[in-house]
Write a protein that holds these residues in place. Structure first.
Motif, PDB file in Angstrom:
ATOM      1  N   VAL A   1       3.780  -5.463  -7.468  1.00  0.00           N
ATOM      2  CA  VAL A   1       2.883  -6.243  -7.451  1.00  0.00           C
ATOM      3  C   VAL A   1       1.560  -5.523  -7.276  1.00  0.00           C
ATOM      4  O   VAL A   1       1.424  -4.741  -6.651  1.00  0.00           O
ATOM      5  CB  VAL A   1       3.073  -7.043  -6.111  1.00  0.00           C
TER       6      VAL A   1
ATOM      7  N   GLY B   1      -1.725  -3.246  -3.561  1.00  0.00           N
ATOM      8  CA  GLY B   1      -0.324  -3.935  -3.780  1.00  0.00           C
ATOM      9  C   GLY B   1       0.951  -3.513  -3.237  1.00  0.00           C
ATOM     10  O   GLY B   1       0.714  -3.052  -2.087  1.00  0.00           O
ATOM     11  N   GLY B   2       2.082  -3.919  -3.804  1.00  0.00           N
ATOM     12  CA  GLY B   2       3.197  -3.703  -2.978  1.00  0.00           C
ATOM     13  C   GLY B   2       4.565  -4.013  -3.906  1.00  0.00           C
ATOM     14  O   GLY B   2       4.379  -4.018  -5.221  1.00  0.00           O
TER      15      GLY B   2
ATOM     16  N   ALA C   1       1.561   0.459  -9.852  1.00  0.00           N
ATOM     17  CA  ALA C   1       0.425  -0.476  -9.480  1.00  0.00           C
ATOM     18  C   ALA C   1       0.755  -0.786  -7.856  1.00  0.00           C
ATOM     19  O   ALA C   1      -0.253  -1.110  -7.272  1.00  0.00           O
ATOM     20  CB  ALA C   1       0.651  -1.647 -10.293  1.00  0.00           C
ATOM     21  N   ALA C   2       1.995  -0.579  -7.526  1.00  0.00           N
ATOM     22  CA  ALA C   2       2.131  -1.135  -6.125  1.00  0.00           C
ATOM     23  C   ALA C   2       1.236  -0.134  -4.971  1.00  0.00           C
ATOM     24  O   ALA C   2       1.104  -0.622  -4.057  1.00  0.00           O
ATOM     25  CB  ALA C   2       3.468  -1.152  -5.743  1.00  0.00           C
ATOM     26  N   SER C   3       1.380   1.002  -5.349  1.00  0.00           N
ATOM     27  CA  SER C   3       0.500   1.928  -4.563  1.00  0.00           C
ATOM     28  C   SER C   3      -1.136   2.260  -5.004  1.00  0.00           C
ATOM     29  O   SER C   3      -1.613   2.982  -4.442  1.00  0.00           O
ATOM     30  CB  SER C   3       1.335   3.108  -4.320  1.00  0.00           C
ATOM     31  N   MET C   4      -1.582   1.289  -5.790  1.00  0.00           N
ATOM     32  CA  MET C   4      -2.864   1.811  -6.089  1.00  0.00           C
ATOM     33  C   MET C   4      -3.978   0.622  -5.479  1.00  0.00           C
ATOM     34  O   MET C   4      -3.583  -0.369  -4.998  1.00  0.00           O
ATOM     35  CB  MET C   4      -2.974   1.463  -7.818  1.00  0.00           C
ATOM     36  N   ARG C   5      -5.243   0.902  -5.323  1.00  0.00           N
ATOM     37  CA  ARG C   5      -6.333   0.016  -4.881  1.00  0.00           C
ATOM     38  C   ARG C   5      -6.647  -0.647  -6.069  1.00  0.00           C
ATOM     39  O   ARG C   5      -6.668  -0.237  -7.227  1.00  0.00           O
ATOM     40  CB  ARG C   5      -7.245   0.914  -4.450  1.00  0.00           C
TER      41      ARG C   5
ATOM     42  N   GLY D   1       0.764  -1.249   0.032  1.00  0.00           N
ATOM     43  CA  GLY D   1      -0.004   0.069   0.016  1.00  0.00           C
ATOM     44  C   GLY D   1       0.920   1.277  -0.028  1.00  0.00           C
ATOM     45  O   GLY D   1       1.604   1.310  -0.596  1.00  0.00           O
TER      46      GLY D   1
ATOM     47  N   SER E   1      -8.379  -3.980  -2.337  1.00  0.00           N
ATOM     48  CA  SER E   1      -7.136  -4.507  -2.385  1.00  0.00           C
ATOM     49  C   SER E   1      -5.826  -3.669  -2.326  1.00  0.00           C
ATOM     50  O   SER E   1      -6.125  -2.626  -3.132  1.00  0.00           O
ATOM     51  CB  SER E   1      -7.207  -5.797  -3.482  1.00  0.00           C
TER      52      SER E   1
END
Lengths: 354, 354, 354, 354
Positions: free
Chosen positions: C290, C202-203, D249-253, C159, C200
């Motif tokens: 991710v 990601g990270g 993408a890692a910091s998206m919902r 996140g 949801s």
């Protein structure tokens, strides 16, 4: 995938048509540090070279150039690109045949596969393609020699003459590459007779590899004998491959066929050097059936691309047998197969720790 | 690379040892939308099943389970995992042999390759491994049937009996899978005599594929005949492979060997359905030489792992010939080879635009 | 060819769907003589196991069985078949969705490719598929440990929380596999908040491999970094891969980015352990982006198979992030990549002669 | 296996060193019937050609010759051999460096792998190797154009300048290949400043492919994004690859990241054109991080082959950035990847029956 690559770790890709500007091979995976010169390769090319009076009329010097992968006389581990220019190309000879399917040739099957036809002397399906195999095989030979492995081949049948090998040194000297001096003479007569009759003949080539360590081959689908069969059957004129006793095994009893193990090998070699798809350490013994070449001067029935019946006589410069020129090609394919397996992890890693 | 995969686009990986808990195959690349059930596969497994009185004493149901790749009765395009459990495993039978190299077997070559030995009935090198090939072949058969391609095989030589196929329907019914009723009876006698003598016999299997479109095969190293040779030679007992006229071609004249092209095919089929490594559209005709199985009850000389000379008699449950059980295995290997080539882009794309 | 195989010399084929009877992997090419038990594999499976309260609701024991390739506790060099049964399969949960394309999932692309749809939880495209990767990776880990190579991975962003690794031991202990204790706590909060909101997150996962010899990788297309990128990008949720400085390199000067060579290594590791596609002997450092998992409880717009607009809310048992379960999967993919390169002939043969 | 081949069905093998006589590529599997001339390839080679004042000082015409696989202006389905001679080779420039490891180069890793060193300008590890990629890519471009697929690439970051693409036509015209006219000018300034300072800079390349049918890619290891990542990471200077949103993408919902499916596509393209490893039919969007080139004129610390510390300044003809010459190389790698997948059986066979 597309079929012009051979091998996996010692991988060769070949290219070129009989009447294009050049043919060649690229070898990817040749070990570094091997002394390699154009002369090393030229020597093998000479053995399959056209221009010898018994077999073919096309004269080409077949000079090879090394374009990459060798620095200061040593291989570097990077791809070795080999180039052989076509110098005696007379495509016009084939123009008359461009709408006719030559019997026994791949003219129609290539067209059925690709929808286009290169009518210049068979294009990619020509026996000329094997010049690249022999060039690549010569590189494999250098690597294998370092490892103590040697491959030789000879003619053991030509037309109606059959023989057993008696003198391998002799196979290097006579024009039919036959390891049996008396048979060699009879074979030369067969070639002359076939030429006179305008017809062609087939034969059998024997290939023997000595010095292989035990354990080469990859069970269960890439067994040594399976890959050798594939390698040799991929040569245009080959219709059969036998390992050791081959078809004779079909009528033998097991108690007789089994080679008794001894402390350091086996008391016989019916297996032809392979058990369970792995080399035994005995000589690899492989036989190859070569069909009569399809280009014959006698008239033959066929059809044109448009389905019309016609009769064709193949004029021009043609061998009367794929033998003897196929002999170094058979050697090359066995050399390439063994070079590849020698780079697989096992049994190498097993012994390198010892 | 490691040798347990077969094919490229219709790819099979097999696994399992003769005395482990199970054997299996995973098929990657089977087209989607094909109706497939366990019964489809079981049918082929029955044909190579042990338990028929003439050949083997090991009794196993050989039940196959489909663990993936099929949903609601149809293949999905994802890997199809097939599992066959070993149920009648008596490893103890082999303990007495664990330090002895059985003549004609791969006991020593596997140990020379890997440094370890699985002495339970040959382990991975056992003929039992072929159960996974037959299971995978049955899946290929379903795909090919949709495309109009059919493969059949039969015994054309066993011990000293040889024959020509006269009745393929019959080959499904007699215990030696021989497509010639009179020869079938003589072959059964050969098996009985061999069994009585404690020895084993070999033979020849003929495989015929019909319905192939023209143009299958990938020049120049992955020719159809090259890949068939490899596929069949990868079966444990096989020592030779012929396409069409095979070794007979060696003594034929070109004018006779060439099959005259006609408007829609060829007037003969000496080529065995392959020209220039590509299918011609005629029947594919392949012959395979099968050696006598090495496990015989008569005493044989050998050595132990420690190099000591000894004599061994192979007791236990053994076939007297790899025939007939090898017949469906030969079919399977041809099925798998053809399924693979049918997925290559050409000639498919050429015709799909038409 | 078909895409379910990974690696060439240490080759793995995986199979199985999320709601079929089982999933598995077959490893072809694992070196012989390695001690391997089901417990060795189970340990890694536990790390990606569902059932931990923060991430997923599906509870399965994920027991692995070794069906081949191991004898008396040691690998034999033959294929290792691993089987994991699905025990908590409730396909019915998905029946309501069988005609709806879930946003962010592969439902429609699989159907567009194969023409059939396995609607049970994503079928082959489910994250469940990675259980087979982890099982195979555990075998690679055993081989690599013998060679002195160790691979570890941890969460460095989840996140909105980002961190640097400070304590790798800690990454084994906290539920988000974060190698930074303070960040770990903040990350747990992120997961809880996301769960509460029905959304949801990601990270970023960091993977580090230590102990690699210099010279791994195969120029020019199978460079170590190229293959690592492919290995990691093949994991469902991954959208980006960086080696060493990665995207940060884009804004650096060469004089600063270059790692000064020293007598036994390099004074820095901006390269992330790879130069010219070959390992340098320094730690391999790879980062993986991710994406947030697509199954969210909030309502989303989509269409049915018939093109009708609709709204969908994904009920059922879903993780709120692919992290942390993807962490051992990332490790597995790096392990498998390295195991493969360790079996390539070079640099091994160079050093084994020394 | 050895790493100089790319692709499986549209397979390319490249060869050649920066200072050898020539470089080349052989394409095996190019569909037949495609119009192809040397001019088609030359056009792409011009775009990566040295000799433009901003970037490099080496002047070579880079003339390509087609040596096989084309007959009467059409591809024949047989291997296409492409040759580019090296004409402006001054190996002497490098003699002073033959015992020194250049920082940031592969000098030492190649030597550690192969035990030999080709010190002439990096040998095989030189950026010059990419000329063969671009030549092969141009052939792929011709095939893909027929299928309605188009690939373009441009610079979206150089040094400290970043931009969004606003005008793709413009990217063909400015010397930094930037699809944003204002940014293009700022980028040119960056190059000049770097050159003046004797240092080098990196950047980011954006590649976009349009017109791809849905369903390209092979689950689960040869996913489209996995293979693109590998293809691009195999270019010397690349340190990171992103698909769609990439690291963002890692910091998206999830609810935001998911692209809502519509009747004929998706309402957004965060996925970058790939779901579950298969193309969605939307544009493929890939970003590539390019490191600053390691050859800089400022003095750097290093060691010799004998471990002695020293300082090196790289004189001679060097670019100050891999950008813009890497732009057509990135295009080529995406073209080659897509050409390969377009020849895989699915989804092609599905639609060809329709």
């Amino acid at each position: 995938m597309a079929g012009n690559s051979f091998g996996r770790l010692f991988r060769v890709m070949t290219w070129g048509e009989s009447h294009g500007p050049a043919l060649g091979a690229v070898i990817d995976g040749c070990p570094p540090g091997i002394a390699l010169s154009e002369a090393d390769i030229q020597k093998d090319l000479e053995r399959r070279r056209p221009g010898k009076k018994l077999t073919t009329a096309r004269k080409e010097p077949d000079r090879v150039r090394i374009l990459s992968g060798v620095f200061q006389g040593l291989t570097t581990g990077t791809p070795i690109s080999l180039l052989i220019e076509n110098t005696d190309v007379r495509s016009r000879d084939y123009e008359a045949l461009k709408d006719v399917y030559r019997p026994g040739h791949a003219d129609r099957t290539y067209e059925q596969k690709y929808g286009v036809r290169d009518w210049r002397g068979g294009g990619r399906s020509s026996g000329r393609e094997t010049v690249a195999r022999v060039a690549a095989g010569a590189v494999a030979r250098k690597f294998l020699a370092q490892e103590g492995i040697h491959v030789r081949a000879g003619t053991v049948a030509l037309g109606s003459v059959r023989c057993e090998p008696t003198d391998w040194q002799e196979a290097m000297n006579n024009p039919v590459y036959c390891p049996n001096p008396e048979a060699a003479q009879a074979m030369e007569e067969q070639l002359k007779a076939a030429k006179a009759s305008g017809d062609s003949i087939g034969g059998i080539v024997l290939v023997v590899a000595s010095g292989c360590p035990a354990g080469l081959g990859e069970p269960v689908f890439d067994k040594l004998d399976a890959r050798l069969a594939s390698a040799l059957m991929s040569i245009g004129a080959v219709k059969g491959v036998e390992i050791g006793t081959g078809f004779q095994a079909a009528s033998m009893r097991g108690s007789l066929h089994n080679d008794p193990p001894t402390a350091h090998g086996y008391a016989s070699n019916n297996a032809g050097g392979v058990l369970g798809g792995l080399s035994t350490g005995m000589d690899l013994v492989v036989k190859v059936a070569v069909k009569p070449i399809p280009s014959v001067a006698v008239p033959q029935k066929t059809v044109t691309r448009y389905g019309t019946e016609t009769t064709v006589r193949i004029e021009g410069r043609h061998d009367v047998s794929a033998i003897p020129r196929i002999v170094p090609v058979c050697e090359a394919m066995v050399l390439l197969t063994l070079a590849d397996f020698m780079l697989h992890p096992y049994p190498y890693r097993l012994h390198s720790h010892a």
